[in-house]
Design a protein around this motif. Structure first.
Motif, PDB file in Angstrom:
ATOM      1  N   TRP A  14       0.855  -1.176   0.000  1.00  0.00           N
ATOM      2  CA  TRP A  14       0.000   0.000   0.000  1.00  0.00           C
ATOM      3  C   TRP A  14       0.893   1.229   0.000  1.00  0.00           C
ATOM      4  N   VAL A  15       0.399   2.309  -0.545  1.00  0.00           N
ATOM      5  CA  VAL A  15       1.161   3.559  -0.597  1.00  0.00           C
ATOM      6  C   VAL A  15       0.197   4.727  -0.415  1.00  0.00           C
ATOM      7  N   ASN A  16       0.543   5.643   0.478  1.00  0.00           N
ATOM      8  CA  ASN A  16      -0.254   6.861   0.599  1.00  0.00           C
ATOM      9  C   ASN A  16      -0.062   7.688  -0.669  1.00  0.00           C
ATOM     10  N   ASP A  17      -1.091   8.431  -1.055  1.00  0.00           N
ATOM     11  CA  ASP A  17      -1.002   9.137  -2.327  1.00  0.00           C
ATOM     12  C   ASP A  17      -1.333  10.617  -2.246  1.00  0.00           C
ATOM     13  N   TYR A  18      -2.487  10.975  -1.686  1.00  0.00           N
ATOM     14  CA  TYR A  18      -2.863  12.387  -1.590  1.00  0.00           C
ATOM     15  C   TYR A  18      -3.538  12.606  -0.246  1.00  0.00           C
ATOM     16  N   GLY A  19      -3.430  13.813   0.257  1.00  0.00           N
ATOM     17  CA  GLY A  19      -4.009  14.077   1.569  1.00  0.00           C
ATOM     18  C   GLY A  19      -4.405  15.522   1.745  1.00  0.00           C
ATOM     19  N   GLY A  20      -4.833  15.826   2.966  1.00  0.00           N
ATOM     20  CA  GLY A  20      -5.266  17.177   3.273  1.00  0.00           C
ATOM     21  C   GLY A  20      -5.677  17.284   4.728  1.00  0.00           C
ATOM     22  N   TYR A  21      -6.479  18.276   5.026  1.00  0.00           N
ATOM     23  CA  TYR A  21      -6.923  18.542   6.389  1.00  0.00           C
ATOM     24  C   TYR A  21      -8.448  18.587   6.441  1.00  0.00           C
ATOM     25  N   MET A  22      -9.015  18.164   7.551  1.00  0.00           N
ATOM     26  CA  MET A  22     -10.455  18.272   7.722  1.00  0.00           C
ATOM     27  C   MET A  22     -10.822  19.748   7.850  1.00  0.00           C
ATOM     28  N   SER A  23     -11.993  20.087   7.325  1.00  0.00           N
ATOM     29  CA  SER A  23     -12.383  21.494   7.295  1.00  0.00           C
ATOM     30  C   SER A  23     -13.894  21.654   7.385  1.00  0.00           C
ATOM     31  N   VAL A  24     -14.307  22.905   7.523  1.00  0.00           N
ATOM     32  CA  VAL A  24     -15.719  23.273   7.466  1.00  0.00           C
ATOM     33  C   VAL A  24     -15.883  24.154   6.231  1.00  0.00           C
ATOM     34  N   GLY A  25     -16.647  23.660   5.261  1.00  0.00           N
ATOM     35  CA  GLY A  25     -16.960  24.473   4.096  1.00  0.00           C
ATOM     36  C   GLY A  25     -18.309  25.128   4.343  1.00  0.00           C
ATOM     37  N   TYR A  26     -18.463  26.384   3.930  1.00  0.00           N
ATOM     38  CA  TYR A  26     -19.730  27.061   4.198  1.00  0.00           C
ATOM     39  C   TYR A  26     -20.020  28.116   3.121  1.00  0.00           C
ATOM     40  N   ASP A  27     -21.292  28.306   2.888  1.00  0.00           N
ATOM     41  CA  ASP A  27     -21.730  29.324   1.940  1.00  0.00           C
ATOM     42  C   ASP A  27     -21.868  30.639   2.706  1.00  0.00           C
ATOM     43  N   SER A  28     -20.948  31.559   2.457  1.00  0.00           N
ATOM     44  CA  SER A  28     -20.912  32.813   3.214  1.00  0.00           C
ATOM     45  C   SER A  28     -22.120  33.715   2.940  1.00  0.00           C
ATOM     46  N   SER A  29     -22.901  33.367   1.900  1.00  0.00           N
ATOM     47  CA  SER A  29     -24.105  34.152   1.622  1.00  0.00           C
ATOM     48  C   SER A  29     -25.306  33.641   2.411  1.00  0.00           C
ATOM     49  N   LYS A  30     -25.135  32.490   3.059  1.00  0.00           N
ATOM     50  CA  LYS A  30     -26.255  31.871   3.786  1.00  0.00           C
ATOM     51  C   LYS A  30     -26.022  31.724   5.281  1.00  0.00           C
ATOM     52  N   VAL A  31     -24.755  31.665   5.698  1.00  0.00           N
ATOM     53  CA  VAL A  31     -24.450  31.518   7.127  1.00  0.00           C
ATOM     54  C   VAL A  31     -23.272  32.416   7.488  1.00  0.00           C
ATOM     55  N   PRO A  32     -23.173  32.805   8.767  1.00  0.00           N
ATOM     56  CA  PRO A  32     -22.028  33.609   9.190  1.00  0.00           C
ATOM     57  C   PRO A  32     -20.752  32.763   9.185  1.00  0.00           C
ATOM     58  N   ALA A  33     -19.618  33.402   9.025  1.00  0.00           N
ATOM     59  CA  ALA A  33     -18.346  32.683   9.021  1.00  0.00           C
ATOM     60  C   ALA A  33     -18.074  32.125  10.414  1.00  0.00           C
ATOM     61  N   PRO A  34     -17.869  30.827  10.548  1.00  0.00           N
ATOM     62  CA  PRO A  34     -17.561  30.269  11.875  1.00  0.00           C
ATOM     63  C   PRO A  34     -16.170  30.696  12.310  1.00  0.00           C
ATOM     64  N   THR A  35     -16.026  31.002  13.578  1.00  0.00           N
ATOM     65  CA  THR A  35     -14.717  31.357  14.121  1.00  0.00           C
ATOM     66  C   THR A  35     -14.185  30.251  15.022  1.00  0.00           C
ATOM     67  N   SER A  36     -15.016  29.245  15.253  1.00  0.00           N
ATOM     68  CA  SER A  36     -14.616  28.061  16.006  1.00  0.00           C
ATOM     69  C   SER A  36     -15.545  26.931  15.591  1.00  0.00           C
ATOM     70  N   PHE A  37     -15.129  25.714  15.847  1.00  0.00           N
ATOM     71  CA  PHE A  37     -15.969  24.574  15.494  1.00  0.00           C
ATOM     72  C   PHE A  37     -17.253  24.598  16.308  1.00  0.00           C
ATOM     73  N   ALA A  38     -17.164  25.080  17.549  1.00  0.00           N
ATOM     74  CA  ALA A  38     -18.327  25.140  18.436  1.00  0.00           C
ATOM     75  C   ALA A  38     -19.411  26.069  17.907  1.00  0.00           C
ATOM     76  N   ASP A  39     -19.042  27.008  17.029  1.00  0.00           N
ATOM     77  CA  ASP A  39     -20.028  27.927  16.462  1.00  0.00           C
ATOM     78  C   ASP A  39     -21.141  27.193  15.726  1.00  0.00           C
ATOM     79  N   LEU A  40     -20.848  25.992  15.242  1.00  0.00           N
ATOM     80  CA  LEU A  40     -21.843  25.243  14.473  1.00  0.00           C
ATOM     81  C   LEU A  40     -23.056  24.863  15.307  1.00  0.00           C
ATOM     82  N   LEU A  41     -22.957  24.991  16.634  1.00  0.00           N
ATOM     83  CA  LEU A  41     -24.088  24.701  17.521  1.00  0.00           C
ATOM     84  C   LEU A  41     -25.046  25.893  17.652  1.00  0.00           C
ATOM     85  N   LYS A  42     -24.658  27.030  17.106  1.00  0.00           N
ATOM     86  CA  LYS A  42     -25.466  28.252  17.251  1.00  0.00           C
ATOM     87  C   LYS A  42     -26.715  28.216  16.367  1.00  0.00           C
ATOM     88  N   PRO A  43     -27.752  28.956  16.749  1.00  0.00           N
ATOM     89  CA  PRO A  43     -29.019  28.991  15.995  1.00  0.00           C
ATOM     90  C   PRO A  43     -28.850  29.374  14.524  1.00  0.00           C
TER      91      PRO A  43
END
Length: 378
Positions: free
Chosen positions: A160-189
């Motif tokens: 087996w060989v590793n090939d491509y990678g990256g980092y976990m992230s939060v993608g968001y539509d800035s026209s529909k939700v406020p920009a999160p400043t922490s992961f915990a923000d996702l619990l907000k109304p």
């Protein structure tokens, strides 16, 4: 690691912690139906192009087969659409892409179910947790660029060989939700009915890493993911979590305006949705790789090995990079001057210190999720 990681220097760290513990494996028993190269060797047992008489012989054998079966490769995942097209065009080989939206676990199930049939998968692209549990299904193969892959990012025999990678992230539509400043923000109304996770973490690598990210952001760890599961339980209770597997279509339509996924997958959506943004929480930077392997039961063994050659060539590695993923040969190609500098400069910036889940972390988290995930979000 310092801020704005742009090279794959972190790869050595990832591998040191996550390398799959696999003993040296002998090649699978010779398959008399396997394609043969000019040297007379069988593609089904070839551990390198040289074993078949060189690249020209491998290409000839693969063209004779004429087909490659791949599975669970969405065209918009790390540029797979362009990669599949480029391979097929270059070698005149038909690529059958089955179940593009399937999970890593589904790949293994399909290979088991279709074993011995011409439609069985020839190759695998797997999350680390699934790959670790299924190494007996792989055939060892070393590409011509094998030596340029960091030692800790591959099995010594090419199983087996590793090939491509990256980092976990939060993608968001800035026209529909406020920009999160922490992961915990996702619990907000403001995020009610808007947060999606890419898949089921008991089956899909991206979702699995998403729970690990939630755990770390909540004060837990990549192994003991109780806090990560609890986070999603709270997210569901608040009405913010939606049980929808996100796709480019659900993102474009606004059905999933917030998506927890790999940064390169989220970054790719900005081309279609200009207001789409990518956020990697600096207190929960989870790094991860996907594993490539040849199926030991591949119905098209020469094409399977040629596919690996293509993926690990400069051309293939730069195609990953154009898709926003970090290719395993990044540093080697940068040093050699063959790296696509423009694509490299476009990688999403990352701040904070990467957390690298270990094999033990994966085992512990997998066992806990198997028991608790359905109850938490069901």
């Amino acid at each position: 690691m310092t801020a704005r990681t742009r090279s794959t220097a972190w790869l050595a760290v990832v591998a040191a912690a996550t390398s799959i513990a696999v003993a040296a494996c002998s090649p699978p028993a010779k398959d008399s139906s396997g394609s043969s190269g000019s040297s007379g060797g069988s593609a089904a047992t070839a551990t390198s192009a040289q074993a078949l008489g060189g690249m020209d012989a491998l290409v000839a054998a693969a063209k004779k087969e004429g087909t490659l079966n791949v599975i669970a490769l969405p065209p918009d995942w790390a540029n797979y659409g362009a990669i599949i097209t480029a391979f097929g065009t270059k070698y005149g080989i038909k690529v059958n892409s089955a179940q593009p939206d399937a999970s890593s676990a589904d790949e293994i199930s399909a290979a088991t179910r279709l074993k011995g049939q011409d439609s069985a998968p020839d190759v695998f692209d797997l999350g680390a947790a699934v790959a670790t549990a299924n190494t007996t299904m792989f055939a060892p193969y070393k590409t011509t660029t094998f030596d340029s892959v960091p030692t800790d990012l591959k099995d010594a025999n090419g199983l087996w060989v590793n090939d491509y990678g990256g980092y976990m992230s939060v993608g968001y539509d800035s026209s529909k939700v406020p920009a999160p400043t922490s992961f915990a923000d996702l619990l907000k109304p403001a995020y009610k009915g808007k947060v999606a996770l890419n898949g089921d973490p008991t089956k899909a690598g991206a979702a699995f890493a998403g729970v690990q990210m939630a755990s770390i952001a909540s004060g837990g760890s990549a192994g003991e993911v109780t806090k990560g599961v609890d986070f999603f339980k709270q997210l569901k209770k608040a009405g913010n979590f939606i049980p929808v597997d996100p796709t480019p279509a659900t993102i474009a339509s606004g059905q999933t305006p917030v998506v927890i996924d790999w940064d390169y997958l989220n970054a790719a959506q900005t081309a279609k949705v200009p207001t789409w943004k990518v956020y990697v929480p600096d207190n929960a930077v989870v790094a991860g790789y996907y594993v490539q392997a040849v199926s030991k039961d591949a119905p098209h063994p020469a094409a399977a090995r040629l596919w690996q050659e293509f993926l690990y060539s400069d051309e293939g590695q730069n195609l990953w990079l154009k898709g926003g993923a970090r290719p395993v040969r990044f540093d080697d190609m940068k040093k050699a001057g063959t790296l696509d500098a423009t694509a490299a400069a476009a990688l999403p910036p990352v701040t904070g210190t990467p957390v690298v889940p270990t094999a033990a972390d994966s085992d512990t988290a997998k066992a806990y999720l198997a028991k608790e995930w359905a109850n938490a979000v069901g």
